[in-house]
Design an enzyme around this catalytic site. Structure first.
Site, short mmCIF file in Angstrom:
data_model
loop_
_atom_site.label_atom_id
_atom_site.label_comp_id
_atom_site.label_asym_id
_atom_site.label_seq_id
_atom_site.Cartn_x
_atom_site.Cartn_y
_atom_site.Cartn_z
N LYS A 206 0.84 -1.20 0.00
CA LYS A 206 0.00 0.00 0.00
C LYS A 206 0.88 1.26 0.00
O LYS A 206 0.68 2.17 -0.78
CB LYS A 206 -0.90 -0.04 1.23
N GLU A 212 10.70 -4.66 4.28
CA GLU A 212 10.80 -6.07 3.89
C GLU A 212 10.41 -6.26 2.42
O GLU A 212 11.09 -6.94 1.65
CB GLU A 212 9.86 -6.94 4.74
N GLY A 267 -4.74 -1.93 5.29
CA GLY A 267 -3.93 -3.05 4.82
C GLY A 267 -4.54 -4.42 5.12
O GLY A 267 -4.66 -5.28 4.25
N ARG A 268 -4.98 -4.61 6.37
CA ARG A 268 -5.48 -5.95 6.74
C ARG A 268 -6.89 -6.22 6.22
O ARG A 268 -7.45 -7.28 6.46
CB ARG A 268 -5.40 -6.15 8.26
N GLU A 353 -4.08 -6.89 15.26
CA GLU A 353 -3.57 -5.60 14.78
C GLU A 353 -4.67 -4.54 14.88
O GLU A 353 -4.39 -3.36 15.04
CB GLU A 353 -3.06 -5.73 13.34
N HIS A 384 -3.55 -33.29 18.03
CA HIS A 384 -2.37 -34.09 18.38
C HIS A 384 -1.22 -33.20 18.84
O HIS A 384 -0.07 -33.63 18.87
CB HIS A 384 -1.97 -34.96 17.19
N LYS A 512 8.70 -0.74 13.02
CA LYS A 512 9.29 -0.44 11.71
C LYS A 512 10.40 0.60 11.86
O LYS A 512 11.48 0.45 11.32
CB LYS A 512 8.22 0.13 10.76
#
Ligand SMILES: O=P(O)(O)OC[C@H]1O[C@](O)(CO)[C@@H](O)[C@@H]1O
Length: 546
Positions: A206, A212, A267-268, A353, A384, A512
């Site tokens: 965005k 990253e 963003g999310r 978030e 398990h 960040k």
């Protein structure tokens, strides 16, 4: 606007929590044969059963009062009508416009955004069809075989989760690979097996500044140019999804290869925008539209269903009840469907978030726990691994169990076996196994009195562990759209009920900034900044020994 805990409904819920903590779900079921009918709701393709939550009718009506007193309906209209409810960033919150299949106008600052949304969808359609149809040619005139989607957080989790969920609907036109980690091992692992002549990169960010993503994107360009040896070839192999045209240009991506999104898409919550491009490339544009349609159905349900049948609102009310009143500070997401294996990771970002915060709209510290820790994995694998803790641990973790009536692929009796686990687990977590039953079981196995006494405490299961069961018809494009939209609106309602601003993420922004300052220190000539002795020691150890 006072704090939520001053509301009469909040106070009533606090009193009810004291009472309900003395109750056992098994008793509540025994007392009321109609409990399932009372505490379940349906929309096409989804059955939502919350009867195994530790509530009674009084609590439910107090939760509805809380929703009324916190003005959920007004806030909902504000969101759908483009008001800037993300007030710390002065932005509207309009992921719902991206899937507004009715096409009715959605206004932001006096402008209808639907023509923008539709134009971008048309651009995605044309691009997807050209790439999938083999007409988009690379620098050696070959068609695309592999797509590498580079992005992180909301620019990765949604598209990757949906891609994984819809794998069984994809043909073999294209492979899609995701790279999110700045650990170069991930990018190298993907690129090792690819041919640059037939590889397309989709750089999704965005902001187009996320370290990253930009690091991975730059390395991808380097790898590509090593083979292609021509700057012009980039236009045939790199596209971007971003709001930041200045940065995409600076990076060298031609404007016609940039798919846009807007600052009113968080963003999310962005998989419905061009951030979903890798999904469309993988399963085809028409199927991507079906994802939007499924979500749109839920938007309509959320807008129009009465509070007592409104599934996202009920999901939020139960989360607040469990966390802020009963004190259960974790929640498990347990899909009994392989297609949903990335759902827990996706919802971790979605919920934590958004609402992992501790101040009210007015910036005052809230006196209650806000959202739980979200975690989980596919139910069978979890059985398990960590279910022992869920059954007999001394903390209680409410859980969402999610399954489908039909599997994406029928394989013998597998689905009945899978679903028998799904039903058994929530029943066991609710009812437990009491002393009488343990004694009877052990006696039936021929154990002596002494052996029974030894084992008794270990084999008793207290039960009374709240769960919700969500049954989808089958995980297809519409169903995944519905499911995600249910959780998105749950998160929205949670924010309002708790008086938390759900749409910023200042905590992430802090991380960040800190990392980029340290990055400069890590070079040989990098000057060390003042740090605590632990951080300084770790950095020095790294620099001296790498
Ligand atoms: O799309 P961008 O700008 O690269 O940001 C990626 C992600 O980073 C975050 O800001 C923090 O994880 C998310 O909200 C966002 O989805």
């Amino acid at each position: 606007m006072g704090c939520r805990s001053e509301l009469s409904s909040w106070k009533a819920l606090e009193q009810s929590a004291t009472k309900l903590k003395q109750q056992h779900l098994k008793t509540l079921f025994a007392q009321d044969q109609a409990r399932f009918a009372k505490f379940s709701s349906q929309i096409p393709g989804v059955l939502y059963d919350y009867s195994k939550q530790l509530i009674d009718e009084e609590v439910f009506s107090q939760l509805i009062s809380l929703a009324e007193q916190t003005d959920i309906a007004t806030w909902r209209s504000k969101m759908f009508s483009g008001e800037k409810i993300n007030f710390t960033e002065q932005r509207a919150v309009l992921h719902v416009a991206l899937r507004n299949r009715s096409n009715s106008p959605v206004m932001v600052e006096g402008e209808d955004v639907m023509p923008l949304v539709n134009a971008e969808l048309a651009k995605m359609k044309a691009f997807t069809e050209k790439v999938r149809g083999g007409q988009w040619l690379g620098y050696t005139k070959k068609s695309v075989k592999d797509v590498v989607a580079i992005g992180v957080g909301g620019s990765n989790l949604g598209p990757q989760m949906v891609t994984e969920a819809l794998k069984n609907y994809a043909d073999d036109t294209l492979n899609v690979h995701y790279v999110s980690n700045v650990d170069g091992v991930q990018l190298a692992g993907v690129l090792n097996n690819l041919n640059p002549e037939t590889t397309m990169f989709v750089i999704s960010s965005k902001t187009f500044t996320t370290s990253e993503t930009m690091t991975n994107a730059r390395s991808a360009v380097k790898w590509f140019l090593r083979h292609a040896q021509s700057q012009e070839a980039i236009a045939k192999h790199f596209v971007a999804v971003s709001t930041n045209l200045e940065k995409t240009r600076e990076f060298g991506i031609a404007d016609e290869n940039v798919f846009t999104m807007w600052d009113w898409v968080g963003g999310r919550f962005s998989l419905w925008s061009a951030i979903g491009l890798p999904i469309a490339l993988y399963v085809g544009f028409e199927r991507f539209l079906e994802v939007l349609e499924g979500a749109f159905e839920v938007d309509e349900h959320f807008k129009h269903a009465s509070f007592d049948k409104n599934i996202p609102l009920i999901m939020a009310m139960l989360s607040v009840w469990n966390t802020s009143f009963l004190g259960y500070t974790a929640q498990a997401i347990l899909p009994y469907d392989q297609a949903l294996h990335m759902l827990p990771a996706y919802l971790q970002q979605g919920e934590m978030e958004s609402n992992g915060k501790h101040v009210t709209f007015a910036g005052e510290t809230v006196p209650y726990t806000t959202v739980p820790l979200i975690w989980g994995m596919t139910g069978i694998n979890g059985q398990h691994a960590f279910y022992q803790y869920l059954h007999q641990g001394n903390t209680i973790v409410p859980a969402d169990f999610i399954a489908s009536l039909k599997p994406q692929v029928e394989v013998g009796q597998h689905h009945d076996i899978l679903l028998s686990n799904f039903f058994a687990q929530t029943e066991a977590m609710m009812a437990g196994v009491d002393e009488q039953q343990v004694r009877a079981d052990l006696a039936a196995k021929g154990k002596s009195e002494q052996e029974i006494e030894q084992l008794l405490a270990h084999k008793i299961h207290q039960g009374n562990r709240p769960t919700t069961s969500i049954l989808l018809d089958v995980v297809d494009a519409k169903a995944i759209g519905r499911l995600i939209a249910l959780y998105e609106h749950k998160i929205f309602c949670q924010g309002i009920l708790l008086q938390i601003c759900s749409f910023d993420q200042w905590g992430v922004e802090l991380g960040k900034g800190l990392a980029s300052a340290i990055e400069a220190e890590l070079t040989k000539e990098g000057v060390s900044n003042p740090h605590d002795s632990s951080t300084a020691g770790l950095i020095a150890y790294y620099k001296n020994n790498r």
